[in-house]
Each structure stands twice: as C-alpha cells, then as structure tokens.
Write a protein that holds these residues in place. Structure first.
Motif, mmCIF file in Angstrom:
data_model
loop_
_atom_site.group_PDB
_atom_site.id
_atom_site.type_symbol
_atom_site.label_atom_id
_atom_site.label_comp_id
_atom_site.label_asym_id
_atom_site.label_seq_id
_atom_site.Cartn_x
_atom_site.Cartn_y
_atom_site.Cartn_z
ATOM 1 N N ASP A 7 0.508 -1.413 -0.258
ATOM 2 C CA ASP A 7 -0.235 0.067 0.001
ATOM 3 C C ASP A 7 0.573 1.252 0.074
ATOM 4 O OD1 ASP A 7 -1.863 2.103 0.449
ATOM 5 O OD2 ASP A 7 -2.851 0.812 1.697
ATOM 6 N N GLU A 9 0.503 4.373 -0.931
ATOM 7 C CA GLU A 9 0.250 5.760 -0.207
ATOM 8 C C GLU A 9 0.095 5.691 0.943
ATOM 9 O OE1 GLU A 9 -1.497 3.424 -3.213
ATOM 10 O OE2 GLU A 9 -1.495 4.108 -4.818
ATOM 11 N N ARG A 10 -0.432 5.024 1.826
ATOM 12 C CA ARG A 10 -0.580 4.505 3.246
ATOM 13 C C ARG A 10 0.550 4.271 3.133
ATOM 14 N NH1 ARG A 10 -2.227 0.043 7.630
ATOM 15 N NH2 ARG A 10 -2.252 0.685 9.004
ATOM 16 N N LEU A 11 1.889 3.970 3.479
ATOM 17 C CA LEU A 11 3.286 4.162 3.574
ATOM 18 C C LEU A 11 3.222 5.375 3.155
ATOM 19 C CD1 LEU A 11 4.223 1.328 1.600
ATOM 20 C CD2 LEU A 11 4.402 1.171 4.313
ATOM 21 N N ALA A 13 1.428 8.475 3.283
ATOM 22 C CA ALA A 13 1.095 9.333 4.471
ATOM 23 C C ALA A 13 2.048 8.650 5.504
ATOM 24 C CB ALA A 13 -0.282 8.440 4.596
ATOM 25 N N LEU A 14 2.443 7.663 6.317
ATOM 26 C CA LEU A 14 2.677 7.486 7.335
ATOM 27 C C LEU A 14 4.268 7.868 7.325
ATOM 28 C CD1 LEU A 14 1.594 3.589 8.233
ATOM 29 C CD2 LEU A 14 1.497 5.576 9.567
ATOM 30 N N LYS A 15 5.045 7.918 6.608
ATOM 31 C CA LYS A 15 7.199 8.349 6.454
ATOM 32 C C LYS A 15 6.389 9.920 6.396
ATOM 33 C CE LYS A 15 10.471 9.812 2.132
ATOM 34 N NZ LYS A 15 10.502 10.046 1.699
ATOM 35 N N LYS A 17 3.907 11.524 8.184
ATOM 36 C CA LYS A 17 3.743 11.674 9.366
ATOM 37 C C LYS A 17 5.277 11.516 10.700
ATOM 38 C CE LYS A 17 0.274 10.233 12.722
ATOM 39 N NZ LYS A 17 -0.445 9.311 13.502
ATOM 40 N N ARG A 44 1.532 4.016 -8.862
ATOM 41 C CA ARG A 44 1.118 4.790 -7.940
ATOM 42 C C ARG A 44 1.173 6.155 -7.999
ATOM 43 N NH1 ARG A 44 -1.180 -0.070 -8.420
ATOM 44 N NH2 ARG A 44 -1.809 -0.736 -6.595
ATOM 45 N N ARG A 46 4.183 7.330 -7.177
ATOM 46 C CA ARG A 46 4.639 8.090 -5.673
ATOM 47 C C ARG A 46 6.108 7.542 -6.059
ATOM 48 N NH1 ARG A 46 1.341 10.577 -2.371
ATOM 49 N NH2 ARG A 46 -0.582 9.548 -2.252
ATOM 50 N N ASP A 49 8.342 10.182 -3.000
ATOM 51 C CA ASP A 49 7.747 10.079 -2.126
ATOM 52 C C ASP A 49 8.438 8.738 -1.862
ATOM 53 O OD1 ASP A 49 5.812 11.559 -1.133
ATOM 54 O OD2 ASP A 49 4.554 10.038 -2.584
#
Length: 224
Positions: A7, A9-11, A13-15, A17, A44, A46, A49
């Motif tokens: 995932d 996208e979630r990774l 976002a966590l990065k 944060k 994706r 990304r 990121d």
C-alpha cells in the motif's frame, strides 16, 4: 508470495507523519508495472515519496544481479557504507549487456507486456468457471492457490508436474502452518493454449486429488 501489492499511498502518508526512510522492493514490479516499466511506485504516482527503490535484474529483465535507484546523496552513502556492495564483485560484462538488451526489447516491443496482462486476464477467466477451485483472482503475474496441508500441496504440485506444469508447493515456514499453497507465475512467453491448459490442469488436479482444508478456506477468506 501472493503477488499482491504494498500500500504505497499509505506508506507515503506514514512517511510524512513519522519521517522515516521509505525503501520499496520493486523486484516483481520492474518492467511489469508503471507507464515506463518503472515499478509499483511509478504506477501509483509515488516515485518522489520513495527514498530507495531496490530491485533485481533476474526476473522480468532475465539477467543476473540487482539494482538500487536513489538520490546521489544516498548513493554516496551506500557506496561507502553498504557492506553487501563493498565486499562484492562487479557484474560480468555479458550480464550487464544482457540486462541492457532486455531494457531495449522492453522499449521496442511493448506488445510483450500487453501479452503478459492478457495472460493474467485469461487465466483468471478460466479459473472463474470452476466452482471447485477457490483462488483469488490474480492482480499481477504471480498468484497463490491455498491448499492447506503441506502433503496435499506437494501432491498437487507433483501431479501438475506430471502433466507438464511446474507449479511449486510453498510450505511452512515460508507460509503459515495449514496454509500451504501452489504458486503460479505467468509470463508473456506463455501462449493462450498454455494458459488454458494450465487452468484446466489445476481444476482437474485439485478437484480429483484433494479439497482445501477448513483452515485453508478460512485463510483464503481473509485474503479475498
């Protein structure tokens, strides 16, 4: 193991944060995913990121060795600190030439990747016709058919090999106990006839040899 995707996208976002270093393994996604074959991060949107992309030259590229794609700063750090790089030898020139030729073929012959994804769709459609084979649809060239007990997975794998199909059995400790499986890997080199014959062989062998155990069915339900 199951051909599923991280995932990203979630990774990402966590990065944002927590500020960690994001390393993405693109071994199975290189030349398979992304508009230019750059992998999952490219597919994706990304790439920016991800701090470090790692991959192999031995799967879709069909050569030997691996690669790290990163910033110049990260490259300097890895070259000076990564023991796996410092104490290894350079790839042989013919291997590098083979990898470069694979990249050229990928760029010049896009129909190969189109064929790969066509094979995936064909395989999914063929297995969907069987009520006795409970396999999650493939979303990549790799997929798993959960069998259950190790002995049953080995028996089905051996039966398929006798029919001319190498579909290895994956057992504990690689996978959880009671969730042994067959690992299917498709390629662009497979013909429509190959895909149809493989699907029919799986349906026949699983139906006549064993039925997945209750534990395997519960595990499969958690994946669907």
């Amino acid at each position: 193991m199951d051909g599923d995707y991280a995932d990203v996208e979630r990774l990402a976002a966590l990065k944002v944060k927590y500020g960690f270093l994001l390393v993405l393994d693109e071994a199975h996604a290189t030349l398979v995913c992304g508009a230019r074959g750059g992998g999952l991060a490219q597919a994706r949107g990304r790439c920016a990121d991800v701090d470090v992309h790692v991959g192999t030259l031995s799967k879709a590229i069909g050569a030997h060795g691996g690669f790290v794609a990163c910033s110049r700063e990260m490259k300097r750090f890895l070259v000076s600190r990564a023991r796996g790089q410092m104490f290894s030898t350079a790839l042989p020139a013919p291997v590098v030439a083979a990898a470069l030729e694979s990249l050229r073929v990928f760029a010049d012959e896009p129909e190969r990747r189109v064929k790969l994804w066509s094979n995936i769709d064909r395989f999914n459609a063929a297995l969907a016709t069987s009520p006795s084979v409970h396999m999650a649809p493939l979303t990549s060239p790799i997929g798993s058919l959960i069998i259950g007990e190790s002995r049953d997975a080995l028996a089905v794998s051996a039966a398929l090999l006798r029919l001319g199909f190498h579909v290895p059995a994956i057992r504990p400790p690689t996978v959880p106990r009671g969730a042994s499986r067959l690992r299917v890997a498709l390629s662009a080199a497979h013909t429509d006839a190959d895909i149809d014959a493989l699907a029919q062989a799986i349906i026949h062998t699983v139906t006549t040899a064993i039925q997945p155990s209750p534990g395997a069915m519960n595990f499969l339900a958690s994946k669907l």
